[in-house]
Scaffold this active site. Structure first.
Site, PDB file in Angstrom:
ATOM      1  N   GLY A 175       0.138   5.663  -4.167  1.00 17.70           N
ATOM      2  CA  GLY A 175      -0.419   6.982  -4.499  1.00 17.70           C
ATOM      3  C   GLY A 175       0.123   8.049  -3.564  1.00 17.70           C
ATOM      4  O   GLY A 175       0.562   9.120  -4.003  1.00 17.70           O
ATOM      5  N   ASN A 206     -10.779  -2.349  -5.669  1.00 14.40           N
ATOM      6  CA  ASN A 206     -10.008  -1.391  -6.470  1.00 14.40           C
ATOM      7  C   ASN A 206     -10.651  -1.104  -7.834  1.00 14.40           C
ATOM      8  O   ASN A 206     -10.298  -0.117  -8.483  1.00 14.40           O
ATOM      9  CB  ASN A 206      -8.559  -1.867  -6.660  1.00 14.40           C
ATOM     10  CG  ASN A 206      -7.710  -1.791  -5.407  1.00 14.40           C
ATOM     11  OD1 ASN A 206      -6.774  -2.571  -5.212  1.00 14.40           O
ATOM     12  ND2 ASN A 206      -8.000  -0.837  -4.528  1.00 14.40           N
ATOM     13  N   ASP A 255       0.830  -1.207   0.000  1.00 15.11           N
ATOM     14  CA  ASP A 255       0.000   0.000   0.000  1.00 15.11           C
ATOM     15  C   ASP A 255       0.866   1.259   0.000  1.00 15.11           C
ATOM     16  O   ASP A 255       2.021   1.229   0.418  1.00 15.11           O
ATOM     17  CB  ASP A 255      -0.918  -0.034   1.237  1.00 15.11           C
ATOM     18  CG  ASP A 255      -2.084   0.923   1.108  1.00 15.11           C
ATOM     19  OD1 ASP A 255      -2.414   1.327  -0.035  1.00 15.11           O
ATOM     20  OD2 ASP A 255      -2.669   1.285   2.144  1.00 15.11           O
TER      21      ASP A 255
END
Ligand code: IPE
Ligand code: IPE
Ligand code: MG
Length: 256
Positions: free
Chosen positions: A27, A72, A24
């Site tokens: 972004g 997702n 993770d």
């Protein structure tokens, strides 16, 4: 294929033979640098290569990487398209590394949801690496722990309907046998990068007794040092599986 000698780290306790990682923070890493999220995904793919090789060199039995969840699919179409292109490219470019390190690749998840290109490339990579006997690398793609259990139940019911299974015989092992990849052992250790303290629908069945390790670094910054830190942390844990006799306790002897 010549096999390299296994290089196990020096540990104070057991080595995690089966590891799973929630990769993770791609972004956030990119946004923190003023870049678009997709740059984080691109950098993240390079980290996959390095960490996979490191795990294979240590002689790990299996590594499961959470690459794309069923949830997702809710992301913007452009990001999904980028991720799918990246997946396809990764699967092709990784083939020599997988062969060199004797790694068998498998996809787990609702793979039929993947676009035709990445799906065909995944199947071909699975086929090419099927006879490798070193580490198993599982990519969780369009994966959800709840959908895996739902899919398993559906397939159990199908066996009952065909008369191949008596409902009275259904137990935990029946359900396990209908999971996406029943032969890979449960993860000993689940690592999550980027600090969130949650499973996000990952390996809900298999992680029942996994040791959890969360670190703050985002996946694009995760390296061999962070991997080793997680492995050392695991080596210091006492696993009891609900009982009282963890290995450390057993060493203390009957008087304790
Ligand atoms: C993980 O990074 C990669 C995928 C889920 C595909 P994210 O894209 O979730 O990055 P953050 O969590 O938004 O930083
Ligand atoms: C989990 O990360 C899924 C993958 C790493 C592929 P997410 O970023 O999707 O999870 P949440 O939304 O933070 O729970
Ligand atoms: Mg995330």
């Amino acid at each position: 294929m010549p096999k390299r000698p296994i290089q196990r780290p020096d540990l104070a306790g057991p080595f995690p033979e089966n590891v799973a990682i929630i990769m993770d923070g791609n972004g956030r890493w990119a946004e923190g640098k003023g870049l678009r999220r997709v740059f984080g995904h691109r950098r993240g793919a390079n980290v996959v290569r390095d960490i996979t090789t490191a795990c294979a060199e240590m002689g790990m039995n299996s590594l499961t990487l959470y690459a794309f969840s069923v949830e997702n699919w809710q992301r913007p179409e452009r990001e999904i398209r980028y991720l799918m292109r990246l997946l396809e490219r990764y699967l092709v470019e990784e083939r020599p590394t997988l062969m060199e390190n004797d790694i068998r690749l498998r996809g787990i998840g609702r793979l039929a949801d993947l676009p035709a290109g990445p799906l065909a490339t995944l199947r071909e990579t699975e086929r090419l690496t099927a006879d490798n006997t070193g580490m198993t690398l599982r990519l969780a793609l369009s994966y959800g722990g709840r959908s895996e259990i739902a899919d398993a139940v559906k397939s159990v019911v199908e066996d009952v309907r065909k008369g191949a299974l008596d409902p009275a015989d259904i137990d935990e092992e029946t359900l396990r046998a209908h999971l996406y990849d029943p032969h890979t052992p449960d993860p000993d250790l689940v690592i999550r990068t980027a600090g969130e303290m949650r499973l996000s629908n990952f390996l809900l069945w298999q992680a029942s007794y996994s040791e959890l390790y969360v670190c703050d670094v985002c996946w694009p910054q995760f390296g061999r040092d962070q991997l080793l830190a997680a492995i050392h942390s695991y080596a210091g844990r006492v696993r009891k599986f609900g009982g009282l006799t963890g290995p450390k306790r057993a060493q203390l002897g009957p008087a304790h």
